[in-house]
Design a protein around this motif. Structure first.
Motif, short mmCIF file in Angstrom:
data_model
loop_
_atom_site.label_atom_id
_atom_site.label_comp_id
_atom_site.label_asym_id
_atom_site.label_seq_id
_atom_site.Cartn_x
_atom_site.Cartn_y
_atom_site.Cartn_z
N UNK A 117 31.47 -4.93 107.02
CA UNK A 117 32.50 -4.51 108.21
C UNK A 117 32.35 -5.83 109.28
N UNK A 118 33.36 -5.88 110.07
CA UNK A 118 33.23 -6.93 111.20
C UNK A 118 31.97 -6.85 111.70
N UNK B 29 25.33 6.38 114.93
CA UNK B 29 26.29 6.05 115.69
C UNK B 29 27.33 5.33 115.37
N UNK B 30 27.29 4.96 113.90
CA UNK B 30 28.15 4.26 113.34
C UNK B 30 28.18 2.89 113.25
N UNK B 31 26.99 2.45 113.15
CA UNK B 31 26.73 1.02 113.12
C UNK B 31 26.18 0.62 111.88
N UNK B 32 26.63 -0.16 111.17
CA UNK B 32 26.08 -0.89 109.99
C UNK B 32 24.97 -1.74 110.21
N UNK C 160 24.55 6.37 106.52
CA UNK C 160 25.34 5.00 107.13
C UNK C 160 25.12 3.82 105.90
N UNK C 161 25.88 2.91 106.53
CA UNK C 161 26.13 1.69 105.75
C UNK C 161 25.01 0.73 105.90
N UNK C 162 24.67 -0.03 105.03
CA UNK C 162 23.68 -1.21 105.31
C UNK C 162 24.16 -2.62 104.16
N UNK C 163 23.97 -3.52 104.71
CA UNK C 163 24.07 -4.73 104.00
C UNK C 163 23.01 -5.59 103.70
N UNK D 273 26.52 -12.13 110.53
CA UNK D 273 27.01 -10.81 110.07
C UNK D 273 26.76 -9.75 111.36
N UNK D 274 26.03 -9.83 112.20
CA UNK D 274 25.82 -8.73 112.95
C UNK D 274 25.95 -9.22 114.51
#
Length: 392
Positions: free
Chosen positions: A130-131, A162-165, A187-190, A244-245
């Protein structure tokens, strides 16, 4: 590590052609094959093909090559006789189901904040990240204490809730805990790797990497398939984590930790980018964190401090408690303490210990665990619940 230029005059940067389109070569393209170039090269080769071969060329670090390209060096001039044929590299990338991404491709994740040194390409497994505005990096050492590992996992869970990757480096220790925490919350993780995405390093995280991909997360890096985890790969990797964050949270860092490189890469992009979990002066794992706070990083007492820096707001209020996933591996003591705070009242440490029957040290540790996970906030008189487990 610096490659020598080919014996012929290199092309100008403007002659390289557009992404995925025309041939690379210009005036030089009308000549016969040139000494120093790989045998497969012809002027008709596209820019993407040349870049794919360059990405897989043994030699300089990707960040070094990216710096030369950013300075105007033509990519053809950086090819070597050993540069692999693009189709063979593309076949390996396709076989793994990865993408080879260039800065002008749609979805390039570093467009908002280019790292320093720059990044010229990425290999990506899984969906595009994500952005950076929707992501937070959580980093730390490989040999962190159990308490700091619990803090990293709790922060990962809370941020995902809370919707943060959650972005981290895929290493053992704090990185793995942060990735796992995000997955625990659905949730998502990179994970940004310092080796080929097909290389299981560290081996202890092999199952974690499978889980990341299976649950919609992403593995990415600058290295082609089969690249081993050389020590020199990891410091440059850290600049990508920061880029990326929206912010970098350092959970654990020794005086010379790689996590400090990630933090300083984030800090170079402006205020409010670096946060750190403090620790006792005699704790070697807190030395780097304490130094960052002394230099102006935001002190992290819990999830709310991170959310405040992001402008998201507090995790909850006493009258309207939020619901968030309960962290995997959370202690029974933490649940017992939280059970006494459901009415929104402020309760001090000694009172919590007396009511739960827990030793004072255990109750205090549970308070820290809950605070880092975003379930309580610390006030002058004690702690107050701001969220409850979504599982009841």
């Amino acid at each position: 590590m610096s490659p020598r230029s080919p014996p012929t005059e290199p092309l100008g940067a403007g002659q390289a052609g557009e992404l995925g389109g025309g041939a690379v070569g210009g005036d030089l393209g009308r000549r016969q094959r040139v000494a120093g170039r790989p045998g497969w090269w012809t002027p008709e080769r596209s820019f993407r093909e040349v870049m794919l071969s360059l990405a897989a060329t043994p030699g300089p670090m990707p960040a070094v090559t990216a710096g030369r390209l950013a300075a105007g060096c033509d990519p053809v001039a950086l090819l070597r006789p050993s540069s692999p044929e693009p189709a063979s590299v593309a076949a390996r990338v396709d076989a793994f189901g990865w993408r080879f991404l260039l800065p002008t491709d749609p979805g390039w994740p570093l467009a908002a904040a280019s790292p320093d040194p720059p990044c010229a390409w990425l290999f990506v497994a899984g969906p595009l990240p994500p952005s950076p505005a929707a992501a937070v990096a959580v980093v730390g050492g490989r040999r962190a204490s159990p308490l700091r590992l619990a803090a990293a996992r709790s922060l990962g869970t809370g941020l995902a809730g809370v919707g943060r990757c959650v972005v981290s480096g895929g290493a053992a220790g704090v990185d793995a805990a942060a990735h796992a925490g995000a997955l625990d919350a659905g949730g998502r993780t990179v994970a940004v790797l310092g080796c080929g995405l097909d290389v299981p390093y560290p081996r202890v995280n092999t199952e974690l990497f499978r889980r990341i991909l299976a649950e919609g997360g992403t593995l990415l890096g600058e290295h082609p398939p089969g690249t081993p985890p050389r020590p020199a790969n990891f410091i440059p990797r850290n600049r990508l984590i920061a880029a990326l964050a929206a912010a970098v949270v350092v959970v654990e860092a020794g005086a010379r930790s790689g996590s400090l490189a990630t933090a300083r890469a984030g800090g170079a992009r402006g205020p409010g980018r670096v946060l750190a979990v403090p620790g006792a002066p005699w704790d070697p794992g807190a030395r780097g964190c304490n130094d960052l706070i002394r230099e102006g990083a935001t002190l992290v007492r819990g999830l709310d401090d991170v959310l405040d820096e992001l402008g998201v707001g507090a995790a909850g209020t006493a009258g309207e408690l939020a619901r968030r996933p309960w962290p995997a591996g959370a202690s029974r003591a933490a649940r017992a303490v939280l059970g006494l705070l459901v009415d929104g009242g402020v309760v001090g440490p000694s009172r919590l210990a007396a009511l739960t029957g827990l030793p004072a040290a255990t109750a205090a540790s549970a308070m820290v665990e809950l605070e880092l996970a975003g379930f309580v906030r610390r006030l002058p008189g004690g702690v107050q619940a701001v969220a409850l487990p979504s599982d009841g």
